[in-house]
Write an enzyme that holds these catalytic residues in place. Structure first.
Site, PDB file in Angstrom:
ATOM      1  N   CYS A   1     -66.918 -29.438  21.625  1.00  0.00           N
ATOM      2  CA  CYS A   1     -67.237 -28.162  20.973  1.00  0.00           C
ATOM      3  C   CYS A   1     -68.705 -27.824  21.206  1.00  0.00           C
ATOM      4  CB  CYS A   1     -66.954 -28.260  19.484  1.00  0.00           C
ATOM      5  SG  CYS A   1     -67.821 -29.626  18.717  1.00  0.00           S
TER       6      CYS A   1
ATOM      7  N   GLU B   1     -64.407 -19.332  24.600  1.00  0.00           N
ATOM      8  CA  GLU B   1     -64.450 -20.789  24.756  1.00  0.00           C
ATOM      9  C   GLU B   1     -63.415 -21.219  25.797  1.00  0.00           C
ATOM     10  OE1 GLU B   1     -63.023 -23.563  21.653  1.00  0.00           O
ATOM     11  OE2 GLU B   1     -64.906 -24.644  21.907  1.00  0.00           O
TER      12      GLU B   1
ATOM     13  N   LYS C   1     -52.674 -35.813   9.826  1.00  0.00           N
ATOM     14  CA  LYS C   1     -51.814 -35.390  10.942  1.00  0.00           C
ATOM     15  C   LYS C   1     -52.674 -35.306  12.194  1.00  0.00           C
ATOM     16  CE  LYS C   1     -51.073 -31.773  12.979  1.00  0.00           C
ATOM     17  NZ  LYS C   1     -51.107 -32.377  14.328  1.00  0.00           N
TER      18      LYS C   1
ATOM     19  N   GLU D   1     -64.145 -26.836  10.895  1.00  0.00           N
ATOM     20  CA  GLU D   1     -65.121 -26.925  11.986  1.00  0.00           C
ATOM     21  C   GLU D   1     -64.439 -26.485  13.272  1.00  0.00           C
ATOM     22  OE1 GLU D   1     -68.411 -27.454  11.766  1.00  0.00           O
ATOM     23  OE2 GLU D   1     -67.876 -27.182   9.672  1.00  0.00           O
TER      24      GLU D   1
HETATM   25  P1  NAD Z   1     -56.348 -27.188  18.096  1.00  0.00           P
HETATM   26  O1  NAD Z   1     -56.870 -26.158  17.159  1.00  0.00           O
HETATM   27  O2  NAD Z   1     -55.369 -26.771  19.106  1.00  0.00           O
HETATM   28  O3  NAD Z   1     -55.663 -28.378  17.265  1.00  0.00           O
HETATM   29  C1  NAD Z   1     -56.357 -29.079  16.259  1.00  0.00           C
HETATM   30  C2  NAD Z   1     -55.357 -29.719  15.313  1.00  0.00           C
HETATM   31  O4  NAD Z   1     -54.637 -28.706  14.632  1.00  0.00           O
HETATM   32  C3  NAD Z   1     -54.307 -30.577  16.006  1.00  0.00           C
HETATM   33  O5  NAD Z   1     -54.051 -31.705  15.203  1.00  0.00           O
HETATM   34  C4  NAD Z   1     -53.107 -29.657  16.044  1.00  0.00           C
HETATM   35  O6  NAD Z   1     -51.882 -30.334  16.150  1.00  0.00           O
HETATM   36  C5  NAD Z   1     -53.235 -28.935  14.732  1.00  0.00           C
HETATM   37  N1  NAD Z   1     -52.571 -27.632  14.648  1.00  0.00           N
HETATM   38  C6  NAD Z   1     -52.258 -26.790  15.671  1.00  0.00           C
HETATM   39  N2  NAD Z   1     -51.718 -25.658  15.185  1.00  0.00           N
HETATM   40  C7  NAD Z   1     -51.710 -25.780  13.838  1.00  0.00           C
HETATM   41  C8  NAD Z   1     -51.297 -24.924  12.775  1.00  0.00           C
HETATM   42  N3  NAD Z   1     -50.800 -23.715  13.024  1.00  0.00           N
HETATM   43  N4  NAD Z   1     -51.450 -25.360  11.501  1.00  0.00           N
HETATM   44  C9  NAD Z   1     -51.983 -26.573  11.235  1.00  0.00           C
HETATM   45  N5  NAD Z   1     -52.379 -27.425  12.206  1.00  0.00           N
HETATM   46  C10 NAD Z   1     -52.244 -27.032  13.490  1.00  0.00           C
HETATM   47  O7  NAD Z   1     -57.639 -27.872  18.777  1.00  0.00           O
HETATM   48  P2  NAD Z   1     -57.707 -29.032  19.861  1.00  0.00           P
HETATM   49  O8  NAD Z   1     -57.243 -28.511  21.191  1.00  0.00           O
HETATM   50  O9  NAD Z   1     -57.091 -30.261  19.333  1.00  0.00           O
HETATM   51  O10 NAD Z   1     -59.278 -29.293  19.918  1.00  0.00           O
HETATM   52  C11 NAD Z   1     -60.157 -28.493  20.657  1.00  0.00           C
HETATM   53  C12 NAD Z   1     -60.842 -27.470  19.774  1.00  0.00           C
HETATM   54  O11 NAD Z   1     -61.515 -28.144  18.709  1.00  0.00           O
HETATM   55  C13 NAD Z   1     -61.929 -26.695  20.507  1.00  0.00           C
HETATM   56  O12 NAD Z   1     -61.872 -25.352  20.110  1.00  0.00           O
HETATM   57  C14 NAD Z   1     -63.218 -27.356  20.038  1.00  0.00           C
HETATM   58  O13 NAD Z   1     -64.345 -26.531  20.137  1.00  0.00           O
HETATM   59  C15 NAD Z   1     -62.872 -27.682  18.620  1.00  0.00           C
HETATM   60  N6  NAD Z   1     -63.720 -28.751  18.088  1.00  0.00           N
HETATM   61  C16 NAD Z   1     -64.666 -28.417  17.154  1.00  0.00           C
HETATM   62  C17 NAD Z   1     -65.515 -29.390  16.660  1.00  0.00           C
HETATM   63  C18 NAD Z   1     -66.558 -29.067  15.637  1.00  0.00           C
HETATM   64  O14 NAD Z   1     -67.118 -29.994  15.030  1.00  0.00           O
HETATM   65  N7  NAD Z   1     -66.873 -27.803  15.401  1.00  0.00           N
HETATM   66  C19 NAD Z   1     -65.401 -30.706  17.115  1.00  0.00           C
HETATM   67  C20 NAD Z   1     -64.414 -31.013  18.057  1.00  0.00           C
HETATM   68  C21 NAD Z   1     -63.578 -30.016  18.534  1.00  0.00           C
END
Ligand code: NAD
Length: 520
Positions: A323, A420, A209, A289
């Site tokens: 991130c 963040e 997804k 992550e």
């Molecule tokens: P997000 O948490 O908003 O969304 C990530 C994914 O989760 C998306 O596909 C989203 O549709 C899905 N999602 C949202 N709510 C959900 C729920 N309740 N249940 C299941 N799935 C759900 O994050 P984002 O805005 O897409 O990405 C940015 C974030 O990702 C930042 O916090 C960044 O630091 C982190 N990030 C971490 C790493 C790492 O390796 N640690 C790498 C890249 C990004």
């Protein structure tokens, strides 16, 4: 059976966009992608294309009136059907030889390599990466496929550390089952493809997804996987937001969840996955992550040019939407004022505009992100001294642009030093000595990346022991982890430290079966 012998892994080289040839190749790829904008993409469940009554559309963050792709949106019905299709496909895929699974990843890596510029173009248009950032995302994707292919062969050849006398001892890493793969939008190719292919090369099947902000790149990746010969049902694509994510996380047949994203969503998934559903026969595994609040320490004995460059690149590369981005610089008092002057000059020299025209900085991903960043800038104005930026920028396409922003004199406990922001906002904190700098670097709930600039070996040694982050860098930027060289994952609230691109990663997608046969 494919030949499992592969040449040694090497990271994909970066593209030099200063050459006329590569610039032209990129412009042509952008033209090809533009000719395909606004197409409608199906869901893919059990190898069949599927339409629903609802759609979601992704837009260009530099020009939100430009629709990149329209995607049929899944409901709980399609999400459940995708899990069932993955469960069905698991029966055969788990028994497919490792060599054949590996060969699939290598074929896909080859196809992506051939379409390198095209994938770059989609990244430029759908999430607003400039050429170099897009190139790094595509290169990392290829690296993940090539690396996990070799790791799968290595894991397949594992033995027990000891052969017990009178027995033949075996250790087999067997797949878990159906996985939910839920990636973020900011590395929409590399992270999405990395978590997906790590899952399948181990013999699992997945429901993928993608983020609703980057659905087209995932659809393009799926079509490469189909061309490479992935069997029906091994990767199922469902598009949608939180509700679809929740449905697959909760499904009693989903054995593991590979998630990369925010702390808030990661914690929700952790909790949801811990609750046993009726009919569930296993403990769900979560590979999470999450976010970061990453710090660079600049000591008084540092090479100042290198430190200014490293902090600028780490804070404002892809507009702070990594991130690993540096969002706090802790600078030693004797060089504090000089560092600020130099940093201001350096940040103000960054070009800002449309990613398709390859500016160094550009838009954030969407309206919500722009508002969040501007809200934090308003908070920053009460918590620190604005050095540069601090405003939204008007651009020809009405993009979600915010100027690279630096605040000085920020307290280590201030909100902009703790939370963040995930945008182009950097907080500068003054330190009076190295002990204090280290203590401040460790004072957030996160622990993803960090860096230190110093010419002192003793301070580097202390940082090695005391700077509590998953990815620590000495005298270089804290972004740009390379597959294989910098296994990536964070401590504390930054996640389960799964170390993507590292030697332990694939074991997370397997369970080890120990077999002992008595020798007569
Ligand atoms: P997000 O948490 O908003 O969304 C990530 C994914 O989760 C998306 O596909 C989203 O549709 C899905 N999602 C949202 N709510 C959900 C729920 N309740 N249940 C299941 N799935 C759900 O994050 P984002 O805005 O897409 O990405 C940015 C974030 O990702 C930042 O916090 C960044 O630091 C982190 N990030 C971490 C790493 C790492 O390796 N640690 C790498 C890249 C990004």
């Amino acid at each position: 059976m494919a030949n499992p012998s592969l040449p040694p892994f090497r990271n994909e080289p970066f593209t030099d966009f200063s050459t006329a040839e590569n610039k032209r190749a990129m412009h042509l790829a952008l033209d090809r992608a533009r000719a395909e904008l606004g197409q409608t993409y199906d869901l893919i469940i059990g190898g069949s294309d599927l339409q629903t009554s609802d759609t979601l559309k992704s837009v260009n963050p530099a020009n939100p009136s430009e629709v990149i792709g329209i995607h049929y949106a899944a409901t709980a019905k399609e999400a459940n059907a995708a899990v069932e299709a993955a469960q069905l496909a698991f029966a055969a895929w788990r028994k497919t030889s490792v060599a054949d699974r590996v060969a699939l990843l290598i074929r896909a890596a080859d196809l992506i390599r051939q379409r390198h510029f095209d994938f770059c173009a989609w990244l430029v248009l759908e999430v607003g990466k400039n050429y170099a950032e897009a190139d790094a995302d595509v290169g990392e994707c290829i690296d993940f496929l090539e690396f996990y292919a070799r790791e799968a062969l290595r894991l397949d050849a594992a033995t027990t550390p000891i052969q017990y006398p009178g027995e033949k001892n075996l250790l087999r890493y067997v797949p878990l089952g159906v996985g939910a793969v839920i990636p973020p939008w900011n590395f929409p190719l590399a992270i999405m493809a990395g978590m997906t292919t790590a899952s399948i090369v181990c013999g699992n099947t997945v429901v993928l997804k993608p983020s609703p902000d980057a659905p087209t790149i995932a659809a393009k990746f799926l079509s490469v996987m189909e061309e490479a010969g992935v069997p029906d049902g091994v990767i199922n694509l469902v598009q949608g937001g939180p509700e679809v994510g929740r449905t697959i996380v909760e499904h009693p047949q989903v054995r593991f969840i590979a998630f990369t994203g925010s702390k808030k969503v990661g914690l929700e998934i952790h909790e949801r996955a811990a609750k046993t559903q009726p009919g569930q026969h296993f403990l769900k595994r979560t590979i999470l992550e999450l976010g970061g609040k990453d710090t660079i320490i600049v000591d008084a004995d540092a090479d100042l040019d290198a430190a200014v460059d490293g902090v600028t690149a780490s804070a404002f590369g892809f507009n702070g939407q990594k991130c690993s981005a540096c969002s706090r610089a802790i600078v030693a008092e004797p060089i504090y004022d000089t560092f600020l002057d130099r940093l201001k000059e350096r940040v103000e020299a960054l070009t800002h505009g449309t990613p398709a025209d390859n500016f160094q900085t550009g838009p954030v991903i969407n309206e919500v992100a722009k508002k969040r960043v501007l809200d934090y800038i308003a908070i920053g104005k009460t918590e620190g001294r604005l050095i540069t930026g601090g405003i939204a920028v008007d651009t020809p396409g009405n993009g979600f642009n915010v100027a690279p922003t630096v605040f000085a004199d920020v307290a280590p406990t201030a909100r902009i030093a703790q939370e963040e922001i995930f945008g182009p906002v950097l907080a500068i904190i003054k330190s009076n000595n190295f002990d204090e700098a280290l203590a401040m670097a460790n004072n957030t709930e996160y622990g993803l990346t960090g860096a230190i600039y110093t010419s002192s070996r003793e301070k580097l040694d202390r940082a090695e022991a005391e700077f509590h982050v998953g990815n620590l860098y000495f005298n270089r930027k804290c972004t740009g982890a390379m597959v294989g060289a910098h296994p990536f994952g964070g401590f504390n609230m930054s996640g389960t430290d799964s170390k993507a691109g590292g030697p332990d990663y694939l074991t997370l997608f397997t369970q080890a079966k120990s077999i002992a046969e008595k020798r007569s």
